[in-house]
Design a protein around this motif. Structure first.
Motif, PDB file in Angstrom:
ATOM      1  N   LEU A 101       6.776  99.342  24.116  1.00 23.45           N
ATOM      2  CA  LEU A 101       8.255  99.124  24.058  1.00 23.45           C
ATOM      3  C   LEU A 101       8.478  99.351  22.683  1.00 23.45           C
ATOM      4  CD1 LEU A 101       8.247  95.972  26.276  1.00 23.45           C
ATOM      5  CD2 LEU A 101       9.730  97.938  26.796  1.00 23.45           C
ATOM      6  N   ALA A 107       6.984  91.935  34.222  1.00 25.78           N
ATOM      7  CA  ALA A 107       6.959  92.126  32.763  1.00 25.78           C
ATOM      8  C   ALA A 107       5.360  92.475  32.337  1.00 25.78           C
ATOM      9  CB  ALA A 107       7.376  90.862  32.073  1.00 25.78           C
ATOM     10  N   PHE A 164      -2.670  86.187  27.395  1.00 27.14           N
ATOM     11  CA  PHE A 164      -3.389  86.876  28.591  1.00 27.14           C
ATOM     12  C   PHE A 164      -3.510  88.473  28.258  1.00 27.14           C
ATOM     13  CE2 PHE A 164      -2.867  88.855  32.873  1.00 27.14           C
ATOM     14  CZ  PHE A 164      -3.810  88.023  33.520  1.00 27.14           C
ATOM     15  N   THR A 205      -0.787 100.358  27.816  1.00 30.46           N
ATOM     16  CA  THR A 205      -1.740  99.940  26.694  1.00 30.46           C
ATOM     17  C   THR A 205      -3.153 100.427  26.873  1.00 30.46           C
ATOM     18  OG1 THR A 205      -0.281  98.110  26.198  1.00 30.46           O
ATOM     19  CG2 THR A 205      -2.434  98.234  24.897  1.00 30.46           C
ATOM     20  N   ALA A 220      11.404  97.560  21.650  1.00 27.89           N
ATOM     21  CA  ALA A 220      11.060  95.763  22.261  1.00 27.89           C
ATOM     22  C   ALA A 220      12.233  95.965  23.506  1.00 27.89           C
ATOM     23  CB  ALA A 220      11.299  94.745  21.347  1.00 27.89           C
ATOM     24  N   THR A 221      12.957  94.751  23.490  1.00 28.57           N
ATOM     25  CA  THR A 221      14.096  94.731  24.305  1.00 28.57           C
ATOM     26  C   THR A 221      15.179  94.372  23.947  1.00 28.57           C
ATOM     27  OG1 THR A 221      13.427  92.446  25.272  1.00 28.57           O
ATOM     28  CG2 THR A 221      12.385  94.300  26.211  1.00 28.57           C
ATOM     29  N   GLY A 236       3.393  86.249  27.583  1.00 30.33           N
ATOM     30  CA  GLY A 236       2.048  86.704  28.225  1.00 30.33           C
ATOM     31  C   GLY A 236       1.149  87.390  27.182  1.00 30.33           C
ATOM     32  N   TYR A 259       9.818  89.462  19.361  1.00 31.00           N
ATOM     33  CA  TYR A 259      10.538  88.908  18.312  1.00 31.00           C
ATOM     34  C   TYR A 259      11.153  87.305  18.737  1.00 31.00           C
ATOM     35  CZ  TYR A 259      10.540  93.485  16.666  1.00 31.00           C
ATOM     36  OH  TYR A 259      10.257  94.731  16.244  1.00 31.00           O
ATOM     37  N   THR A 262       3.169  97.184  30.924  1.00 27.33           N
ATOM     38  CA  THR A 262       3.058  97.145  29.821  1.00 27.33           C
ATOM     39  C   THR A 262       1.378  97.301  29.646  1.00 27.33           C
ATOM     40  OG1 THR A 262       3.313  94.808  30.038  1.00 27.33           O
ATOM     41  CG2 THR A 262       4.907  95.701  28.810  1.00 27.33           C
ATOM     42  N   THR A 263       0.699  96.453  30.437  1.00 30.08           N
ATOM     43  CA  THR A 263      -0.863  96.417  30.352  1.00 30.08           C
ATOM     44  C   THR A 263      -1.291  97.763  30.918  1.00 30.08           C
ATOM     45  OG1 THR A 263      -0.746  94.111  31.077  1.00 30.08           O
ATOM     46  CG2 THR A 263      -2.783  95.308  31.183  1.00 30.08           C
ATOM     47  N   ARG A 314      12.346  83.843  19.369  1.00 28.86           N
ATOM     48  CA  ARG A 314      12.007  82.775  20.581  1.00 28.86           C
ATOM     49  C   ARG A 314      11.602  83.580  21.659  1.00 28.86           C
ATOM     50  NH1 ARG A 314      13.357  77.153  18.864  1.00 28.86           N
ATOM     51  NH2 ARG A 314      12.110  77.539  16.941  1.00 28.86           N
ATOM     52  N   ILE A 343       9.749  86.275  22.009  1.00 33.66           N
ATOM     53  CA  ILE A 343       8.299  86.905  22.120  1.00 33.66           C
ATOM     54  C   ILE A 343       7.636  86.713  23.335  1.00 33.66           C
ATOM     55  CG2 ILE A 343       6.791  84.887  20.872  1.00 33.66           C
ATOM     56  CD1 ILE A 343       5.545  87.223  19.122  1.00 33.66           C
ATOM     57  N   SER A 387      13.295  87.202  31.966  1.00 30.84           N
ATOM     58  CA  SER A 387      13.046  87.731  30.700  1.00 30.84           C
ATOM     59  C   SER A 387      14.513  88.349  30.021  1.00 30.84           C
ATOM     60  CB  SER A 387      12.157  88.990  30.621  1.00 30.84           C
ATOM     61  OG  SER A 387      12.589  90.089  31.232  1.00 30.84           O
ATOM     62  N   ILE A 415      -2.814  91.129  38.197  1.00 26.56           N
ATOM     63  CA  ILE A 415      -1.611  90.306  38.297  1.00 26.56           C
ATOM     64  C   ILE A 415      -1.595  89.526  39.428  1.00 26.56           C
ATOM     65  CG2 ILE A 415       0.602  89.770  37.437  1.00 26.56           C
ATOM     66  CD1 ILE A 415       0.128  91.406  34.919  1.00 26.56           C
ATOM     67  N   LYS A 435      19.947  87.460  25.340  1.00 28.20           N
ATOM     68  CA  LYS A 435      19.514  88.658  25.851  1.00 28.20           C
ATOM     69  C   LYS A 435      20.722  89.470  26.408  1.00 28.20           C
ATOM     70  CE  LYS A 435      15.430  89.089  25.169  1.00 28.20           C
ATOM     71  NZ  LYS A 435      14.229  89.841  25.962  1.00 28.20           N
TER      72      LYS A 435
HETATM   73  C1  HEM Z   1       0.084  94.846  26.456  1.00 28.57           C
HETATM   74  C2  HEM Z   1       1.003  94.110  27.249  1.00 28.57           C
HETATM   75  C3  HEM Z   1       2.387  93.659  26.904  1.00 28.57           C
HETATM   76  C4  HEM Z   1       3.180  93.852  25.927  1.00 28.57           C
HETATM   77  C5  HEM Z   1       3.092  94.932  24.860  1.00 28.57           C
HETATM   78  C6  HEM Z   1       4.326  93.002  26.250  1.00 28.57           C
HETATM   79  C7  HEM Z   1       5.543  93.258  25.407  1.00 28.57           C
HETATM   80  C8  HEM Z   1       6.631  92.367  25.488  1.00 28.57           C
HETATM   81  C9  HEM Z   1       7.962  92.539  24.793  1.00 28.57           C
HETATM   82  C10 HEM Z   1       8.202  93.378  23.658  1.00 28.57           C
HETATM   83  C11 HEM Z   1       8.878  91.371  25.277  1.00 28.57           C
HETATM   84  C12 HEM Z   1      10.203  91.329  24.996  1.00 28.57           C
HETATM   85  C13 HEM Z   1      10.297  90.378  23.683  1.00 28.57           C
HETATM   86  C14 HEM Z   1      11.860  90.411  23.112  1.00 28.57           C
HETATM   87  O1  HEM Z   1      12.624  90.272  23.784  1.00 28.57           O
HETATM   88  O2  HEM Z   1      11.715  90.201  21.894  1.00 28.57           O
HETATM   89  C15 HEM Z   1       8.216  90.656  26.317  1.00 28.57           C
HETATM   90  C16 HEM Z   1       8.649  89.714  27.107  1.00 28.57           C
HETATM   91  C17 HEM Z   1       7.971  89.092  28.246  1.00 28.57           C
HETATM   92  N1  HEM Z   1       6.755  89.468  28.602  1.00 28.57           N
HETATM   93 FE1  HEM Z   1       5.436  90.681  27.928  1.00 28.57          FE
HETATM   94  N2  HEM Z   1       4.108  92.319  27.163  1.00 28.57           N
HETATM   95  C18 HEM Z   1       2.758  92.644  27.739  1.00 28.57           C
HETATM   96  C19 HEM Z   1       2.276  91.801  28.642  1.00 28.57           C
HETATM   97  C20 HEM Z   1       2.773  90.669  29.349  1.00 28.57           C
HETATM   98  C21 HEM Z   1       2.118  89.968  30.566  1.00 28.57           C
HETATM   99  C22 HEM Z   1       0.784  90.175  30.882  1.00 28.57           C
HETATM  100  C23 HEM Z   1       2.919  89.189  30.762  1.00 28.57           C
HETATM  101  C24 HEM Z   1       2.903  87.916  31.978  1.00 28.57           C
HETATM  102  C25 HEM Z   1       1.657  87.583  32.316  1.00 28.57           C
HETATM  103  C26 HEM Z   1       4.011  89.250  30.172  1.00 28.57           C
HETATM  104  C27 HEM Z   1       5.258  88.361  30.528  1.00 28.57           C
HETATM  105  C28 HEM Z   1       6.365  88.282  29.833  1.00 28.57           C
HETATM  106  C29 HEM Z   1       7.601  87.707  29.776  1.00 28.57           C
HETATM  107  C30 HEM Z   1       7.866  86.650  30.911  1.00 28.57           C
HETATM  108  C31 HEM Z   1       8.902  87.998  28.889  1.00 28.57           C
HETATM  109  C32 HEM Z   1      10.041  87.345  28.873  1.00 28.57           C
HETATM  110  C33 HEM Z   1       9.884  86.207  27.898  1.00 28.57           C
HETATM  111  C34 HEM Z   1      11.562  85.640  27.549  1.00 28.57           C
HETATM  112  O3  HEM Z   1      12.500  86.492  27.660  1.00 28.57           O
HETATM  113  O4  HEM Z   1      11.621  84.323  26.931  1.00 28.57           O
HETATM  114  N3  HEM Z   1       4.181  90.019  29.335  1.00 28.57           N
HETATM  115  N4  HEM Z   1       6.893  91.240  26.518  1.00 28.57           N
END
Ligand code: HEM
Length: 501
Positions: free
Chosen positions: A352, A287, A432, A295, A355-356, A429, A422, A291-292, A424, A426, A116, A167, A99
């Motif tokens: 997003l 995180a 959930f 949406t 994404a990030t 969450g 994307y 996002t929730t 690893r 992705i 993240s 949450i 990252k």
């Molecule tokens: C509609 C809801 C959500 C969307 C659209 C979303 C989208 C994303 C995206 C785009 C990333 C970055 C992936 C990347 O770097 O390629 C991400 C990472 C992450 N999300 Fe979500 N997210 C959502 C809900 C949640 C929820 C509810 C949780 C926790 C319960 C969560 C926890 C995380 C965590 C911990 C990461 C970091 C993972 C890592 O770096 O290995 N997300 N999410």
């Protein structure tokens, strides 16, 4: 005199950077992109807002899946097709799973709190494994009762508060009510995080050496700003966690993520594990809540703008669920139209759109182009999910694209998984999040017609499909009206909120 000396130093530094970049440009064939200026490269081309549209246009203009920009020694690569995203982020995950943590983010969150943003490696893997244990498909049903209780009441609850409370309940089993100080703390910290993201790139991100100047130094305003944001972000991570530990010591903790983590923990390793658990629990709402919310609000916007699709789903809900109860997770297999609407919301309005930022850990070669180690690599989720070949007529909101003629879900149309990122990294969450979305979409449509609001003169308030321009792109504020569909409809939602309280 001082400005003149600064000017001379900056000019020498820029010329040196340009000379190095120019020599490398001669040697390597980078992916195509705008030509840029001598010395500063593409600094004026980098889009300030709505970059996903510009990058999609460039991909077409340069006839390339991947686009390249370069400025002051920094390389940016944008991946605009599903195939290239799979080839790079999935198949070459050993290169593209790191990252990019900007200097300002480092200043505010430190390297470890928001995991993240953590560098790819064993410490990240430990976080990911623990998080996955509690949010994998088989683990997620344990949170269903909390969600059923948290069905939002559009009359009394703001969606932001709904998502934050859900949450906090999942993570700490805190039964928070509006104006709960913990909710307000999370709200303030999240607002600080969003302000930082919206402020864009700070000078310290371009010249990381500035991190070493003291806070009182002229031009070091970013340090003072960072310190204010940091205090809020630290409190968001630490305060709820220490309150939870007190509850646990008193023996009154309820089942939740924090309880599972702490109950399984090795007592001899607690000071190290405490840091990991603070990161895991805090990052879940950092995180997962905005996002929730985005949406959910995008879904409401889509329903107001597409009343025919609303009726289409309500016909199914009336047949399968009826009007004397709310839908439950077990209904999902019988409600393909609800699932199709969820997929279409995720496709049409990814919260997003870029994404990030990932970071290339090593030099790479793709389609004959050189991608240097250290490049910032974005997946252009918006471009991928609006690809005309995969999703014909991509700008229409059309859930039926995911349904076959007999009404079942098609398996030949790709699901919009890119909304969750994307390779690893992705989103862990996502199961959930999708379950939450199912309950919100199905409950709201079972109970309400979601329509355009009217003003005090009885005139319909027209709304436009407009989104904010930054990394988290949300619908701009709009008004909607929730009309109960049948007598007793509202009390179904209210009794769900109260039944488990
Ligand atoms: C509609 C809801 C959500 C969307 C659209 C979303 C989208 C994303 C995206 C785009 C990333 C970055 C992936 C990347 O770097 O390629 C991400 C990472 C992450 N999300 Fe979500 N997210 C959502 C809900 C949640 C929820 C509810 C949780 C926790 C319960 C969560 C926890 C995380 C965590 C911990 C990461 C970091 C993972 C890592 O770096 O290995 N997300 N999410």
């Amino acid at each position: 005199m001082q400005p003149l000396i600064t000017f001379v130093y900056v000019s020498i530094a820029l010329t040196a950077l340009w000379a190095v970049a120019f020599r490398k440009r001669q040697r390597y064939r980078y992916p195509p992109g705008p030509k840029g200026l001598p010395v500063v490269g593409n600094i004026l081309d980098i889009p300030v807002g709505y970059g996903w549209y510009t990058y999609k246009d460039w991909a077409r203009q340069y006839d390339s899946d991947i686009i390249h920009l370069q400025s002051l020694g920094m390389h940016i690569v944008v991946v605009n097709s599903a195939k290239a995203a799979k080839d790079l982020f999935d198949k070459r995950h050993g290169i593209y799973s790191d990252k990019e943590l900007t200097s300002m983010l480092l200043e505010v969150t430190g390297p470890y709190r928001n995991w993240s943003l953590m560098q790819y490696g064993d410490y990240w893997r430990e976080h990911r494994r623990l998080f996955h244990q509690h949010f994998r498909p088989l683990a997620v049903p344990q949170y269903h009762p909390k969600r059923a209780k948290a069905t939002p009441d559009p009359e009394t609850t703001s969606y932001r508060m709904f998502a934050r409370s859900l949450i906090l309940d999942t993570v700490y089993a805190f039964d928070v009510q509006p104006h709960d100080p913990r909710l307000e703390l999370v709200e303030k910290a999240m607002r600080a995080g969003n302000e930082m993201l919206e402020a864009g790139i700070f000078l310290v991100d371009i010249f990381p050496i500035l991190r070493n100047v003291p806070a009182w130094f002229p031009g070091a305003g970013f340090k003072r700003q960072a310190a204010k944001w940091k205090a809020l972000v630290d409190a968001m991570y630490e305060v709820p966690y220490s309150q939870f530990k007190e509850t646990m010591n008193e023996g009154s903790a309820q089942p939740c993520l924090a309880l599972s983590l702490l109950s399984d923990a090795d007592a001899t390793d607690m000071s190290r594990l405490d840091e990991i658990f603070i990161a895991l629990t805090g990052t879940a709402y950092a995180a997962g809540s905005d996002t929730t919310v985005i949406t959910t609000v995008s879904f409401i916007l889509a329903m107001v703008l597409n009343p025919d699709m609303q009726t289409f789903v309500q016909e199914e809900l009336d047949k399968v669920v009826g009007n004397d109860r709310l839908p439950v997770m077990e209904d999902q297999p019988s409600l393909p139209r609800v699932t199709a609407v969820m997929h279409e919301v995720m496709r049409r309005y990814p919260p997003l759109p870029l994404a990030t930022a990932h970071r290339a850990m090593f030099d790479d070669e793709y389609n004959g182009y050189h991608i240097p180690a250290g490049s910032i690599v974005f997946g252009n989720t918006w471009a991928i999910l609006h690809d005309e070949e995969t999703y014909p007529d991509p700008y229409s909101f059309n859930p039926k694209r995911f349904l076959s003629a007999d009404g079942t879900l098609r398996d030949d149309v790709p699901l919009p998984t890119e909304t969750f990122g994307y390779g690893r990294r992705i989103c862990p969450g996502r199961y959930f999040a999708m379950d939450t979305l199912f309950l919100v979409v199905s409950s709201l449509l079972a109970v309400f017609n979601i329509e355009k609001a009217v003003d005090e003169n009885g005139q319909v308030i027209e709304i436009r499909e407009e989104f904010t321009q930054h990394i988290m792109s949300a619908p701009k504020p709009f008004k909607a009206c929730f009309k109960p569909r049948h007598p007793g409809a509202e009390s179904l939602i209210r009794s769900a909120v109260l039944s488990d309280a």
